[in-house]
Design an enzyme around this catalytic site. Structure first.
Site, PDB file in Angstrom:
ATOM      1  N   HIS A 128       0.831  -1.217   0.000  1.00 41.18           N
ATOM      2  CA  HIS A 128       0.000   0.000   0.000  1.00 41.18           C
ATOM      3  C   HIS A 128       0.857   1.256   0.000  1.00 41.18           C
ATOM      4  CE1 HIS A 128      -3.581  -2.439   1.775  1.00 41.18           C
ATOM      5  NE2 HIS A 128      -3.394  -2.645   0.484  1.00 41.18           N
ATOM      6  N   CYS A 172       5.351   8.277 -14.408  1.00 38.18           N
ATOM      7  CA  CYS A 172       6.548   7.429 -14.666  1.00 38.18           C
ATOM      8  C   CYS A 172       6.895   6.539 -13.462  1.00 38.18           C
ATOM      9  CB  CYS A 172       7.749   8.323 -15.017  1.00 38.18           C
ATOM     10  SG  CYS A 172       8.384   9.271 -13.620  1.00 38.18           S
ATOM     11  N   SER A 182      -6.609  -7.728   9.617  1.00 37.40           N
ATOM     12  CA  SER A 182      -7.972  -8.290   9.608  1.00 37.40           C
ATOM     13  C   SER A 182      -8.174  -9.134   8.360  1.00 37.40           C
ATOM     14  CB  SER A 182      -8.992  -7.143   9.648  1.00 37.40           C
ATOM     15  OG  SER A 182      -8.754  -6.252   8.537  1.00 37.40           O
TER      16      SER A 182
HETATM   17  N1  APR Z   1      -1.042  -7.291  17.905  1.00 37.28           N
HETATM   18  C1  APR Z   1      -1.559  -8.107  16.947  1.00 37.28           C
HETATM   19  N2  APR Z   1      -2.688  -7.828  16.251  1.00 37.28           N
HETATM   20  C2  APR Z   1      -3.308  -6.673  16.548  1.00 37.28           C
HETATM   21  C3  APR Z   1      -2.843  -5.764  17.537  1.00 37.28           C
HETATM   22  C4  APR Z   1      -1.660  -6.114  18.227  1.00 37.28           C
HETATM   23  N3  APR Z   1      -1.128  -5.335  19.184  1.00 37.28           N
HETATM   24  N4  APR Z   1      -3.706  -4.700  17.584  1.00 37.28           N
HETATM   25  C5  APR Z   1      -4.652  -4.938  16.665  1.00 37.28           C
HETATM   26  N5  APR Z   1      -4.429  -6.118  16.048  1.00 37.28           N
HETATM   27  C6  APR Z   1      -5.180  -6.738  14.955  1.00 37.28           C
HETATM   28  C7  APR Z   1      -6.664  -6.505  14.967  1.00 37.28           C
HETATM   29  O1  APR Z   1      -7.312  -7.545  15.683  1.00 37.28           O
HETATM   30  C8  APR Z   1      -7.005  -6.584  13.467  1.00 37.28           C
HETATM   31  O2  APR Z   1      -7.274  -7.926  13.069  1.00 37.28           O
HETATM   32  O3  APR Z   1      -4.709  -6.130  13.777  1.00 37.28           O
HETATM   33  C9  APR Z   1      -5.728  -6.129  12.785  1.00 37.28           C
HETATM   34  C10 APR Z   1      -5.824  -4.732  12.209  1.00 37.28           C
HETATM   35  O4  APR Z   1      -6.780  -4.795  11.179  1.00 37.28           O
HETATM   36  P1  APR Z   1      -7.082  -3.469  10.330  1.00 37.28           P
HETATM   37  O5  APR Z   1      -7.223  -2.316  11.228  1.00 37.28           O
HETATM   38  O6  APR Z   1      -8.182  -3.829   9.378  1.00 37.28           O
HETATM   39  O7  APR Z   1      -5.740  -3.218   9.511  1.00 37.28           O
HETATM   40  P2  APR Z   1      -5.260  -3.945   8.199  1.00 37.28           P
HETATM   41  O8  APR Z   1      -5.663  -5.370   8.175  1.00 37.28           O
HETATM   42  O9  APR Z   1      -3.819  -3.633   8.036  1.00 37.28           O
HETATM   43  O10 APR Z   1      -6.083  -3.135   7.061  1.00 37.28           O
HETATM   44  C11 APR Z   1      -5.751  -3.374   5.715  1.00 37.28           C
HETATM   45  O11 APR Z   1      -7.151  -1.524   5.078  1.00 37.28           O
HETATM   46  O12 APR Z   1      -7.952   0.643   5.198  1.00 37.28           O
HETATM   47  C12 APR Z   1      -7.038  -0.181   4.614  1.00 37.28           C
HETATM   48  O13 APR Z   1      -5.090   0.670   3.674  1.00 37.28           O
HETATM   49  C13 APR Z   1      -5.629   0.265   4.881  1.00 37.28           C
HETATM   50  O14 APR Z   1      -3.640  -1.124   4.827  1.00 37.28           O
HETATM   51  C14 APR Z   1      -4.941  -0.990   5.398  1.00 37.28           C
HETATM   52  C15 APR Z   1      -5.871  -2.098   4.946  1.00 37.28           C
END
Ligand code: APR
Length: 268
Positions: free
Chosen positions: A133, A144, A206
């Protein structure tokens, strides 16, 4: 954890065994790995989208319509974007990021795909890294694809022109906006890694945003093994050989220690 008959300690040792036995282990990380660095996640408790709602899915279209306005909105001092920018600017890598570097240096991680734009894996020292991302410390020419540090360009003129003298393009922050195609170079890098991977460590995501969420499914479809590190259950939990419940900043270093112990035991 996916197997109820294991204690957490046994699950960590099992995870280390899986990584040591893998021919081409990779990792996929998300916002959860940076929560212990002070950056909020997007979804779930304390998530930015949980608090402010998911952003519009046409961010890239809006940028192309009016790049100057998009840059001005980007630089505005309020809203979820400002919170993300401020927490990213103040963040430093945590033990979870450094554990990923240790696994790479042990030869146990061939590629780390991160969805995070916070630059923390790079600062921690990860080299075999694919930032699917993008990276908030870089700007990228939408024509480019030249990438340069944000700090190296002037924001006097918005949108900033591409510094490549032979290109008439404009620069946008390297982070991939909703609706923006993943830059082909990094997408190919991630796709090849997932294709070759027989074991994927999925930490702090997630697993709901594609194409990143597709990679662990591909590993599984190819007969590979999934290992999850997450505070809560996720879309992937039921597909994982092991799902460690807890903070990545605590669990990932324990996985590294278990792998080091196993490796030295195997060496004697
Ligand atoms: N240790 C391990 N896991 C954790 C912790 C922690 N300390 N804190 C939160 N989590 C977990 C949550 O349970 C959740 O499953 O991390 C995950 C975060 O999920 P999201 O907030 O959905 O983030 P992500 O999966 O990276 O989202 C993907 O969505 O909006 C877009 O561009 C954005 O890159 C991002 C993409």
């Amino acid at each position: 954890m996916a197997r109820s008959d294991m204690t957490q300690e046994e699950a960590i040792r099992h995870t280390a065994r899986l990584l040591l036995a893998a021919h081409y282990a990779t990792a996929l990380t998300g916002a959860g790995i940076s929560v212990e660095s002070g950056i909020p996640p997007f979804r779930g408790p304390g998530g930015l989208w949980t608090k402010y709602g998911e952003p519009p899915m046409n961010g890239y279209e809006r940028f192309l319509e009016n790049p100057k306005r998009a840059w001005e909105e980007r630089l505005s001092p309020t809203g979820p974007g400002a919170i993300l920018r401020e927490t990213v600017a103040a963040a430093v890598p945590n033990p979870g990021h450094y554990a990923c570097v240790a696994l790479e240096e042990m030869g146990l991680l061939q590629c780390l795909t991160t969805q995070n734009i916070d630059n923390l894996h790079r600062r921690a020292g990860s080299r075999k890294l694919a930032e699917i991302h993008g990276n908030a410390t870089l700007v990228r020419c939408i024509r480019c694809t030249l990438r340069v540090p944000l700090d190296d360009i002037s924001l006097e003129i918005l949108p900033p022109p591409c510094p490549n003298p032979t290109c008439q393009g404009i620069l946008k922050i390297d982070t991939v906006a909703f609706g923006e195609p993943i830059p082909p170079d990094v997408l190919e890098q991630c796709r090849q890694a997932a294709e070759r991977s027989d074991c994927m460590l999925v930490a702090g995501t997630s697993a709901t945003v594609y194409p990143a969420a597709w990679f662990p499914l591909q590993v599984r479809e190819n007969g590979g093994t999934l290992i999850e590190v997450n505070l809560y259950e996720s879309e992937l939990t039921s597909l994982c050989a092991v799902s460690l419940r807890g903070k990545s900043g605590e669990l990932l270093p324990q996985i590294v220690n278990a792998a080091q112990e196993l490796r030295s035991a195997q060496a004697t």
